[in-house]
Design a protein around this motif. Structure first.
Motif, PDB file in Angstrom:
ATOM      1  N   ARG A  66       0.843  -1.206   0.000  1.00 24.05           N
ATOM      2  CA  ARG A  66       0.000   0.000   0.000  1.00 24.05           C
ATOM      3  C   ARG A  66       0.879   1.257   0.000  1.00 24.05           C
ATOM      4  O   ARG A  66       0.573   2.240  -0.671  1.00 24.05           O
ATOM      5  CB  ARG A  66      -0.945   0.017   1.204  1.00 24.05           C
ATOM      6  CG  ARG A  66      -1.990   1.125   1.129  1.00 24.05           C
ATOM      7  CD  ARG A  66      -2.945   1.111   2.310  1.00 24.05           C
ATOM      8  NE  ARG A  66      -3.646  -0.132   2.505  1.00 24.05           N
ATOM      9  CZ  ARG A  66      -4.763  -0.487   1.859  1.00 24.05           C
ATOM     10  NH1 ARG A  66      -5.288   0.312   0.955  1.00 24.05           N
ATOM     11  NH2 ARG A  66      -5.340  -1.648   2.123  1.00 24.05           N
ATOM     12  N   CYS A  67       1.986   1.225   0.729  1.00 25.22           N
ATOM     13  CA  CYS A  67       2.912   2.371   0.739  1.00 25.22           C
ATOM     14  C   CYS A  67       3.492   2.607  -0.651  1.00 25.22           C
ATOM     15  O   CYS A  67       3.610   3.765  -1.089  1.00 25.22           O
ATOM     16  CB  CYS A  67       4.029   2.150   1.753  1.00 25.22           C
ATOM     17  SG  CYS A  67       3.492   2.363   3.456  1.00 25.22           S
ATOM     18  N   LYS A  68       3.848   1.551  -1.350  1.00 19.40           N
ATOM     19  CA  LYS A  68       4.351   1.704  -2.723  1.00 19.40           C
ATOM     20  C   LYS A  68       3.280   2.324  -3.622  1.00 19.40           C
ATOM     21  O   LYS A  68       3.560   3.203  -4.439  1.00 19.40           O
ATOM     22  CB  LYS A  68       4.785   0.347  -3.282  1.00 19.40           C
ATOM     23  CG  LYS A  68       6.050  -0.191  -2.668  1.00 19.40           C
ATOM     24  CD  LYS A  68       6.391  -1.549  -3.238  1.00 19.40           C
ATOM     25  CE  LYS A  68       7.746  -1.958  -2.780  1.00 19.40           C
ATOM     26  NZ  LYS A  68       7.879  -3.111  -2.009  1.00 19.40           N
ATOM     27  N   TYR A  69       2.057   1.847  -3.458  1.00 14.80           N
ATOM     28  CA  TYR A  69       0.933   2.374  -4.235  1.00 14.80           C
ATOM     29  C   TYR A  69       0.723   3.866  -3.931  1.00 14.80           C
ATOM     30  O   TYR A  69       0.578   4.683  -4.840  1.00 14.80           O
ATOM     31  CB  TYR A  69      -0.333   1.566  -3.913  1.00 14.80           C
ATOM     32  CG  TYR A  69      -1.598   2.143  -4.484  1.00 14.80           C
ATOM     33  CD1 TYR A  69      -1.966   1.898  -5.806  1.00 14.80           C
ATOM     34  CD2 TYR A  69      -2.441   2.932  -3.712  1.00 14.80           C
ATOM     35  CE1 TYR A  69      -3.138   2.429  -6.321  1.00 14.80           C
ATOM     36  CE2 TYR A  69      -3.603   3.464  -4.216  1.00 14.80           C
ATOM     37  CZ  TYR A  69      -3.948   3.208  -5.534  1.00 14.80           C
ATOM     38  OH  TYR A  69      -5.104   3.742  -6.045  1.00 14.80           O
ATOM     39  N   VAL A  70       0.721   4.222  -2.654  1.00 10.93           N
ATOM     40  CA  VAL A  70       0.521   5.620  -2.255  1.00 10.93           C
ATOM     41  C   VAL A  70       1.629   6.502  -2.817  1.00 10.93           C
ATOM     42  O   VAL A  70       1.370   7.610  -3.313  1.00 10.93           O
ATOM     43  CB  VAL A  70       0.412   5.737  -0.721  1.00 10.93           C
ATOM     44  CG1 VAL A  70       0.528   7.171  -0.246  1.00 10.93           C
ATOM     45  CG2 VAL A  70      -0.891   5.113  -0.242  1.00 10.93           C
ATOM     46  N   MET A  71       2.859   6.022  -2.758  1.00  7.51           N
ATOM     47  CA  MET A  71       3.980   6.793  -3.321  1.00  7.51           C
ATOM     48  C   MET A  71       3.767   7.019  -4.822  1.00  7.51           C
ATOM     49  O   MET A  71       4.015   8.116  -5.326  1.00  7.51           O
ATOM     50  CB  MET A  71       5.309   6.092  -3.064  1.00  7.51           C
ATOM     51  CG  MET A  71       5.719   6.095  -1.601  1.00  7.51           C
ATOM     52  SD  MET A  71       5.932   7.746  -0.913  1.00  7.51           S
ATOM     53  CE  MET A  71       7.388   8.269  -1.789  1.00  7.51           C
ATOM     54  N   LEU A  72       3.326   5.991  -5.516  1.00  8.98           N
ATOM     55  CA  LEU A  72       3.047   6.149  -6.942  1.00  8.98           C
ATOM     56  C   LEU A  72       1.951   7.192  -7.158  1.00  8.98           C
ATOM     57  O   LEU A  72       2.126   8.141  -7.927  1.00  8.98           O
ATOM     58  CB  LEU A  72       2.600   4.810  -7.558  1.00  8.98           C
ATOM     59  CG  LEU A  72       1.994   4.932  -8.966  1.00  8.98           C
ATOM     60  CD1 LEU A  72       3.079   5.240  -9.985  1.00  8.98           C
ATOM     61  CD2 LEU A  72       1.214   3.696  -9.329  1.00  8.98           C
ATOM     62  N   ILE A  73       0.835   7.016  -6.499  1.00 13.09           N
ATOM     63  CA  ILE A  73      -0.339   7.867  -6.719  1.00 13.09           C
ATOM     64  C   ILE A  73      -0.059   9.329  -6.384  1.00 13.09           C
ATOM     65  O   ILE A  73      -0.464  10.231  -7.110  1.00 13.09           O
ATOM     66  CB  ILE A  73      -1.547   7.341  -5.907  1.00 13.09           C
ATOM     67  CG1 ILE A  73      -1.985   5.967  -6.416  1.00 13.09           C
ATOM     68  CG2 ILE A  73      -2.703   8.341  -5.923  1.00 13.09           C
ATOM     69  CD1 ILE A  73      -2.478   5.915  -7.850  1.00 13.09           C
ATOM     70  N   TYR A  74       0.657   9.575  -5.291  1.00 11.37           N
ATOM     71  CA  TYR A  74       0.805  10.942  -4.811  1.00 11.37           C
ATOM     72  C   TYR A  74       2.129  11.613  -5.151  1.00 11.37           C
ATOM     73  O   TYR A  74       2.244  12.826  -4.997  1.00 11.37           O
ATOM     74  CB  TYR A  74       0.560  10.998  -3.303  1.00 11.37           C
ATOM     75  CG  TYR A  74      -0.897  10.773  -2.968  1.00 11.37           C
ATOM     76  CD1 TYR A  74      -1.834  11.780  -3.134  1.00 11.37           C
ATOM     77  CD2 TYR A  74      -1.334   9.529  -2.535  1.00 11.37           C
ATOM     78  CE1 TYR A  74      -3.171  11.569  -2.856  1.00 11.37           C
ATOM     79  CE2 TYR A  74      -2.678   9.302  -2.254  1.00 11.37           C
ATOM     80  CZ  TYR A  74      -3.591  10.330  -2.421  1.00 11.37           C
ATOM     81  OH  TYR A  74      -4.917  10.110  -2.159  1.00 11.37           O
ATOM     82  N   THR A  75       3.120  10.855  -5.608  1.00  8.42           N
ATOM     83  CA  THR A  75       4.402  11.521  -5.878  1.00  8.42           C
ATOM     84  C   THR A  75       4.987  11.250  -7.251  1.00  8.42           C
ATOM     85  O   THR A  75       5.840  12.009  -7.701  1.00  8.42           O
ATOM     86  CB  THR A  75       5.479  11.128  -4.834  1.00  8.42           C
ATOM     87  OG1 THR A  75       5.792   9.742  -4.971  1.00  8.42           O
ATOM     88  CG2 THR A  75       5.017  11.424  -3.420  1.00  8.42           C
TER      89      THR A  75
END
Length: 175
Positions: A66-75
């Protein structure tokens, strides 16, 4: 010592949850922490300490992805999406392998009853299917797992509800 509904020697919710809840305002409990607290009190934290420990490990893996996904989506959405999608099968493969080791993929992620980790993994897989609808095509056990869990009557009703369908996945509109 009062024990939890599971067979582990963990203290029951009546012993430790009330003091915990009184000590911390709900707004200061993390989502995962609150999930674990509620899971233990509602029978979603495995049937013994071994399963509880395995569920913690699985859930940590879910949160790592989920952290990898969030990094992709937001950064890094525009520049990183293609690379992320290429790596995604490798990120998901450990969950497929774990499923295969539990009743040949016909049960839950750990044990024979649904857990908080199953719900968390399902959520993550569903948002990845929005990002890349074919992301589970090469992972038949995970694909069947999503279908099986999503067909549970109450979960099916929730997933079809306007509250769920109309709620954006991410605050920035990227999915």
């Amino acid at each position: 010592m009062e024990t939890s509904p599971c067979t582990s020697p963990m203290p029951s919710c009546g012993t430790w949850a009330a003091p915990l809840a009184a000590a911390w305002p709900v707004s200061s409990v993390s989502g995962v922490g609150a999930c674990i607290l509620l899971s233990c009190c509602s029978g979603l934290y495995g049937k013994d300490q071994r399963e509880a420990a395995l569920l913690d490990v699985v859930n940590d893996g879910v949160e790592d992805l989920r952290c990898k996904y969030v990094m992709l989506i937001y950064t890094n959405y525009e520049a990183g999406k293609e690379e992320y999608l290429k790596a995604l099968p490798g990120y998901l493969k450990p969950f497929e392998t774990l499923l295969s080791q539990n009743e040949g993929g016909q049960a839950f992620i750990v044990g024979d009853q649904i857990s908080f980790a199953d719900y968390n993994l399902l959520d993550l897989l569903l948002i990845h299917q929005v990002l890349a609808p074919s992301c589970l095509d090469s992972l038949p056990l995970l694909s069947a797992y999503v279908a099986r869990l999503s067909a549970r009557p109450k979960l099916k009703a929730f997933l079809a509800s306007p509250e769920h369908v109309n709620r954006p996945i991410n605050g920035n509109g990227k999915q």
